[in-house]
Design a protein around this motif. Structure first.
Motif, PDB file in Angstrom:
ATOM      1  N   UNK A   1       0.826  -1.211   0.000  1.00 16.31           N
ATOM      2  CA  UNK A   1       0.000   0.000   0.000  1.00 16.31           C
ATOM      3  C   UNK A   1       0.861   1.263   0.000  1.00 16.31           C
ATOM      4  N   UNK A   2       2.128   1.113  -0.330  1.00 16.85           N
ATOM      5  CA  UNK A   2       3.057   2.245  -0.436  1.00 16.85           C
ATOM      6  C   UNK A   2       3.081   3.063   0.860  1.00 16.85           C
ATOM      7  N   UNK A   3       3.178   2.357   1.976  1.00 19.12           N
ATOM      8  CA  UNK A   3       3.195   3.010   3.287  1.00 19.12           C
ATOM      9  C   UNK A   3       4.307   2.396   4.138  1.00 19.12           C
ATOM     10  N   UNK A   4       4.571   2.933   5.328  1.00 17.63           N
ATOM     11  CA  UNK A   4       5.648   2.367   6.153  1.00 17.63           C
ATOM     12  C   UNK A   4       5.503   0.874   6.425  1.00 17.63           C
ATOM     13  N   UNK A   5       4.263   0.405   6.559  1.00 20.13           N
ATOM     14  CA  UNK A   5       4.051  -1.028   6.793  1.00 20.13           C
ATOM     15  C   UNK A   5       4.516  -1.868   5.601  1.00 20.13           C
ATOM     16  N   UNK A   6       4.564  -1.242   4.416  1.00 20.06           N
ATOM     17  CA  UNK A   6       5.035  -1.933   3.217  1.00 20.06           C
ATOM     18  C   UNK A   6       6.494  -1.615   2.895  1.00 20.06           C
ATOM     19  N   UNK A   7       7.150  -0.858   3.787  1.00 21.41           N
ATOM     20  CA  UNK A   7       8.554  -0.523   3.584  1.00 21.41           C
ATOM     21  C   UNK A   7       8.811   0.844   2.982  1.00 21.41           C
ATOM     22  N   UNK A   8       7.769   1.681   2.878  1.00 22.72           N
ATOM     23  CA  UNK A   8       7.905   3.041   2.350  1.00 22.72           C
ATOM     24  C   UNK A   8       7.372   3.986   3.406  1.00 22.72           C
ATOM     25  N   UNK A   9       8.173   4.779   4.033  1.00 23.82           N
ATOM     26  CA  UNK A   9       9.547   5.174   3.774  1.00 23.82           C
ATOM     27  C   UNK A   9       9.635   6.156   2.613  1.00 23.82           C
ATOM     28  N   UNK A  10      10.871   6.481   2.399  1.00 20.61           N
ATOM     29  CA  UNK A  10      11.214   7.388   1.319  1.00 20.61           C
ATOM     30  C   UNK A  10      10.748   6.805  -0.019  1.00 20.61           C
ATOM     31  N   UNK A  11      10.189   7.667  -0.867  1.00 18.40           N
ATOM     32  CA  UNK A  11       9.732   7.273  -2.196  1.00 18.40           C
ATOM     33  C   UNK A  11      10.165   8.353  -3.185  1.00 18.40           C
ATOM     34  N   UNK A  12      11.420   8.305  -3.643  1.00 22.70           N
ATOM     35  CA  UNK A  12      11.953   9.347  -4.522  1.00 22.70           C
ATOM     36  C   UNK A  12      11.165   9.512  -5.816  1.00 22.70           C
ATOM     37  N   UNK A  13      10.501   8.445  -6.258  1.00 19.84           N
ATOM     38  CA  UNK A  13       9.741   8.503  -7.510  1.00 19.84           C
ATOM     39  C   UNK A  13       8.654   9.574  -7.467  1.00 19.84           C
ATOM     40  N   UNK A  14       8.198   9.920  -6.264  1.00 21.52           N
ATOM     41  CA  UNK A  14       7.153  10.943  -6.139  1.00 21.52           C
ATOM     42  C   UNK A  14       7.610  12.263  -6.743  1.00 21.52           C
ATOM     43  N   UNK A  15       8.849  12.649  -6.469  1.00 16.14           N
ATOM     44  CA  UNK A  15       9.357  13.916  -6.996  1.00 16.14           C
ATOM     45  C   UNK A  15       9.431  13.892  -8.514  1.00 16.14           C
ATOM     46  N   UNK A  16       9.824  12.765  -9.081  1.00 14.09           N
ATOM     47  CA  UNK A  16       9.890  12.636 -10.534  1.00 14.09           C
ATOM     48  C   UNK A  16       8.501  12.767 -11.152  1.00 14.09           C
ATOM     49  N   UNK A  17       7.504  12.178 -10.501  1.00 17.71           N
ATOM     50  CA  UNK A  17       6.142  12.217 -11.035  1.00 17.71           C
ATOM     51  C   UNK A  17       5.544  13.620 -10.923  1.00 17.71           C
ATOM     52  N   UNK A  18       5.887  14.338  -9.872  1.00 20.25           N
ATOM     53  CA  UNK A  18       5.435  15.729  -9.749  1.00 20.25           C
ATOM     54  C   UNK A  18       6.025  16.558 -10.885  1.00 20.25           C
ATOM     55  N   UNK A  19       7.309  16.365 -11.145  1.00 19.97           N
ATOM     56  CA  UNK A  19       7.954  17.085 -12.248  1.00 19.97           C
ATOM     57  C   UNK A  19       7.297  16.738 -13.574  1.00 19.97           C
ATOM     58  N   UNK A  20       6.921  15.488 -13.734  1.00 17.68           N
ATOM     59  CA  UNK A  20       6.257  15.066 -14.970  1.00 17.68           C
ATOM     60  C   UNK A  20       4.924  15.787 -15.138  1.00 17.68           C
ATOM     61  N   UNK A  21       4.164  15.916 -14.067  1.00 13.48           N
ATOM     62  CA  UNK A  21       2.899  16.657 -14.130  1.00 13.48           C
ATOM     63  C   UNK A  21       3.125  18.105 -14.558  1.00 13.48           C
ATOM     64  N   UNK A  22       4.163  18.708 -14.022  1.00 12.08           N
ATOM     65  CA  UNK A  22       4.458  20.102 -14.365  1.00 12.08           C
ATOM     66  C   UNK A  22       4.883  20.226 -15.819  1.00 12.08           C
ATOM     67  N   UNK A  23       5.622  19.254 -16.316  1.00 17.37           N
ATOM     68  CA  UNK A  23       6.041  19.276 -17.721  1.00 17.37           C
ATOM     69  C   UNK A  23       4.840  19.113 -18.644  1.00 17.37           C
ATOM     70  N   UNK A  24       3.915  18.243 -18.261  1.00 16.46           N
ATOM     71  CA  UNK A  24       2.695  18.058 -19.059  1.00 16.46           C
ATOM     72  C   UNK A  24       1.941  19.374 -19.160  1.00 16.46           C
ATOM     73  N   UNK A  25       1.834  20.080 -18.060  1.00 17.91           N
ATOM     74  CA  UNK A  25       1.126  21.368 -18.056  1.00 17.91           C
ATOM     75  C   UNK A  25       1.851  22.393 -18.909  1.00 17.91           C
ATOM     76  N   UNK A  26       3.193  22.414 -18.853  1.00 20.47           N
ATOM     77  CA  UNK A  26       3.952  23.371 -19.666  1.00 20.47           C
ATOM     78  C   UNK A  26       3.736  23.126 -21.150  1.00 20.47           C
ATOM     79  N   UNK A  27       3.733  21.835 -21.529  1.00 24.54           N
ATOM     80  CA  UNK A  27       3.514  21.491 -22.935  1.00 24.54           C
ATOM     81  C   UNK A  27       2.103  21.891 -23.363  1.00 24.54           C
ATOM     82  N   UNK A  28       1.130  21.640 -22.493  1.00 25.52           N
ATOM     83  CA  UNK A  28      -0.270  21.920 -22.838  1.00 25.52           C
ATOM     84  C   UNK A  28      -0.545  23.411 -22.992  1.00 25.52           C
ATOM     85  N   UNK A  29       0.232  24.241 -22.276  1.00 22.93           N
ATOM     86  CA  UNK A  29      -0.029  25.696 -22.306  1.00 22.93           C
ATOM     87  C   UNK A  29       0.935  26.450 -23.194  1.00 22.93           C
ATOM     88  N   UNK A  30       1.892  25.737 -23.814  1.00 30.28           N
ATOM     89  CA  UNK A  30       2.881  26.431 -24.666  1.00 30.28           C
ATOM     90  C   UNK A  30       2.385  26.579 -26.091  1.00 30.28           C
TER      91      UNK A  30
END
Length: 199
Positions: free
Chosen positions: A170-199
């Motif tokens: 369930x992507x929680x401490x009971x499952x070993x998470x903890x740090x999840x660096x992929x979250x930052x990458x996915x946030x950046x991806x959302x921002x890039x999608x928005x930049x492309x859509x508005x450019x």
């Protein structure tokens, strides 16, 4: 009321929407919040903790206190809070990372609220209208709270891009998470999608 959090168009505020367990020190959302400059966390409720209307009102209060662009980062029941909120607002959102949404229409495991409690507190049915903003829906292949198939159906209904995380529980401490660096990458991806859509 607190002063609005200042932002600028190039630097959105990340709004963390926790699940029903609220703030957990070792949770990836908490660790992510500690890394970000512009971040707000929806605070825990003192009363009506299982009420979806109280939860969406708490999210709305945080959002209304922010000037500028916003990205939602929700986990577990926080995903459902964000989706319920999105059905009743006109506030623009850049995008949302929706991680391991639970299937609240199936009987949860022991220790979680019952279907009857969820229904009486406004969680059911799961909203399935397309979200008014881009979203990434992150699914686990062995989540005890939702099958990958059901999460795929939610993502399709919401108009979100489904990504498979593999066997992350369930992507929680009971499952070993903890740090999840992929979250930052996915946030950046959302921002890039928005930049492309508005450019």
């Amino acid at each position: 009321m607190a002063n609005p959090v200042p932002t600028d168009p190039s630097s959105p505020t990340v709004v963390i929407v926790p699940g029903l367990r609220d703030h957990v020190d070792e949770h990836w959302q908490t660790l992510l919040a500690n890394k970000l400059d512009r971040v707000r966390i929806v605070p825990p409720l003192e009363n009506n903790k299982l009420s979806v209307s109280a939860r969406t009102a708490a999210l709305d209060a945080v959002i209304q206190d922010i000037d500028g662009p916003i990205v939602l980062v929700a986990h577990s029941a926080g995903v459902m809070i964000a989706v319920h909120w999105a059905q009743q607002t006109t506030r623009p959102i850049l995008g949302a990372l929706l991680a391991t949404p639970p299937d609240l229409e199936q009987q949860p495991p022991e220790g979680y609220p019952t279907l009857e409690d969820l229904d009486s507190n406004g969680w059911l049915p799961i909203p399935r209208r397309k979200l008014p903003f881009p979203s990434i829906v992150a699914a686990s292949t062995n989540d005890p709270l939702a099958s990958r198939r059901r999460v795929a159906g939610m993502a399709e209904s919401w108009g979100g891009r489904l990504i498979d995380l593999g066997e992350v529980g369930h992507l929680n401490p009971a499952s070993g998470y903890g740090n999840w660096p992929h979250a930052e990458e996915l946030i950046e991806e959302l921002l890039e999608v928005r930049k492309v859509a508005t450019s």
